[in-house]
Design a protein around this motif. Structure first.
Motif, PDB file in Angstrom:
ATOM      1  N   ARG A 165       0.813  -1.216   0.000  1.00 16.24           N
ATOM      2  CA  ARG A 165       0.000   0.000   0.000  1.00 16.24           C
ATOM      3  C   ARG A 165       0.844   1.262   0.000  1.00 16.24           C
ATOM      4  NH1 ARG A 165      -3.520   0.423   5.311  1.00 16.24           N
ATOM      5  NH2 ARG A 165      -4.071  -1.618   4.599  1.00 16.24           N
ATOM      6  N   HIS A 166       2.128   1.158   0.383  1.00 17.44           N
ATOM      7  CA  HIS A 166       2.989   2.334   0.432  1.00 17.44           C
ATOM      8  C   HIS A 166       3.769   2.567  -0.858  1.00 17.44           C
ATOM      9  CE1 HIS A 166       1.930   2.808   4.578  1.00 17.44           C
ATOM     10  NE2 HIS A 166       2.285   1.566   4.817  1.00 17.44           N
ATOM     11  N   ARG A 191       4.189   3.751  -4.503  1.00 20.96           N
ATOM     12  CA  ARG A 191       3.472   4.826  -5.193  1.00 20.96           C
ATOM     13  C   ARG A 191       3.097   4.481  -6.630  1.00 20.96           C
ATOM     14  NH1 ARG A 191       0.453   6.237  -2.696  1.00 20.96           N
ATOM     15  NH2 ARG A 191      -0.152   7.606  -4.362  1.00 20.96           N
ATOM     16  N   PRO A 211       1.214   2.513  -9.719  1.00 23.26           N
ATOM     17  CA  PRO A 211      -0.052   1.774  -9.851  1.00 23.26           C
ATOM     18  C   PRO A 211       0.216   0.278  -9.654  1.00 23.26           C
ATOM     19  CG  PRO A 211       0.235   3.314 -11.664  1.00 23.26           C
ATOM     20  CD  PRO A 211       1.529   3.281 -10.911  1.00 23.26           C
ATOM     21  N   ASP A 251      -5.362  -0.042  -1.489  1.00 24.66           N
ATOM     22  CA  ASP A 251      -5.762   1.316  -1.867  1.00 24.66           C
ATOM     23  C   ASP A 251      -6.695   1.912  -0.815  1.00 24.66           C
ATOM     24  OD1 ASP A 251      -6.175   3.651  -3.379  1.00 24.66           O
ATOM     25  OD2 ASP A 251      -7.896   2.759  -4.407  1.00 24.66           O
ATOM     26  N   ASP A 293      -6.926   4.790   0.348  1.00 28.66           N
ATOM     27  CA  ASP A 293      -7.349   6.168   0.081  1.00 28.66           C
ATOM     28  C   ASP A 293      -8.264   6.300  -1.132  1.00 28.66           C
ATOM     29  OD1 ASP A 293      -5.833   7.065   2.262  1.00 28.66           O
ATOM     30  OD2 ASP A 293      -4.025   7.190   1.022  1.00 28.66           O
ATOM     31  N   HIS A 294      -8.632   5.182  -1.750  1.00 27.06           N
ATOM     32  CA  HIS A 294      -9.531   5.173  -2.918  1.00 27.06           C
ATOM     33  C   HIS A 294      -9.006   6.068  -4.042  1.00 27.06           C
ATOM     34  CE1 HIS A 294     -13.323   3.475  -0.868  1.00 27.06           C
ATOM     35  NE2 HIS A 294     -12.313   3.319  -0.039  1.00 27.06           N
ATOM     36  N   GLU A 295      -7.735   5.953  -4.345  1.00 22.24           N
ATOM     37  CA  GLU A 295      -7.113   6.771  -5.393  1.00 22.24           C
ATOM     38  C   GLU A 295      -7.512   6.238  -6.774  1.00 22.24           C
ATOM     39  OE1 GLU A 295      -2.606   7.696  -6.953  1.00 22.24           O
ATOM     40  OE2 GLU A 295      -2.894   7.128  -4.860  1.00 22.24           O
ATOM     41  N   PRO A 296      -8.194   7.045  -7.598  1.00 24.47           N
ATOM     42  CA  PRO A 296      -8.624   6.579  -8.926  1.00 24.47           C
ATOM     43  C   PRO A 296      -7.434   6.106  -9.773  1.00 24.47           C
ATOM     44  CG  PRO A 296      -9.694   8.647  -8.387  1.00 24.47           C
ATOM     45  CD  PRO A 296      -8.631   8.415  -7.341  1.00 24.47           C
ATOM     46  N   ARG A 345      -5.381   3.718  -9.188  1.00 25.03           N
ATOM     47  CA  ARG A 345      -4.292   3.102  -8.406  1.00 25.03           C
ATOM     48  C   ARG A 345      -4.217   1.600  -8.666  1.00 25.03           C
ATOM     49  NH1 ARG A 345       0.138   2.591  -5.536  1.00 25.03           N
ATOM     50  NH2 ARG A 345      -0.019   1.578  -3.534  1.00 25.03           N
ATOM     51  N   ARG A 353     -14.895   3.015  -5.568  1.00 27.18           N
ATOM     52  CA  ARG A 353     -13.560   3.003  -6.164  1.00 27.18           C
ATOM     53  C   ARG A 353     -13.633   3.076  -7.672  1.00 27.18           C
ATOM     54  NH1 ARG A 353     -12.318  -0.028  -1.702  1.00 27.18           N
ATOM     55  NH2 ARG A 353     -10.389   0.653  -0.720  1.00 27.18           N
ATOM     56  N   LYS A 354     -12.610   3.688  -8.257  1.00 22.50           N
ATOM     57  CA  LYS A 354     -12.453   3.739  -9.710  1.00 22.50           C
ATOM     58  C   LYS A 354     -11.187   2.958 -10.048  1.00 22.50           C
ATOM     59  CE  LYS A 354     -16.002   6.356 -10.155  1.00 22.50           C
ATOM     60  NZ  LYS A 354     -17.255   5.694 -10.433  1.00 22.50           N
TER      61      LYS A 354
END
Length: 75
Positions: free
Chosen positions: A2-3, A5, A7, A29, A31-34, A36, A64-65
């Protein structure tokens, strides 16, 4: 992971449930980063029509995206 950066791509097999995919997404993920996560489905022609829609619905219900990709060698 998860750390990291970059994808991340995760292969999902024919026994993957919606709950499994959401748990993976939660772990990788938080933080729900689109964009990712890329979920690469490997479900085979016999399971993809029944299993994949349920997995997609469960993940999308979290807001999530993610990127969805189908491994062409596996249905």
């Amino acid at each position: 992971m998860r750390h990291v950066r970059n994808p991340l791509g995760v292969k999902l097999g024919p026994t993957t449930t919606g709950e499994d995919a959401v748990a993976i997404a939660d772990a990788l993920d938080p933080d729900h980063e689109p964009g990712r996560l890329t979920f690469i489905t490997r479900m085979g022609s016999k399971a993809v029509r029944t299993n994949l829609p349920r997995v997609i619905e469960a993940v999308e219900a979290t807001g999530r995206k993610v990127v969805w990709s189908c491994d062409p060698m596996h249905g």
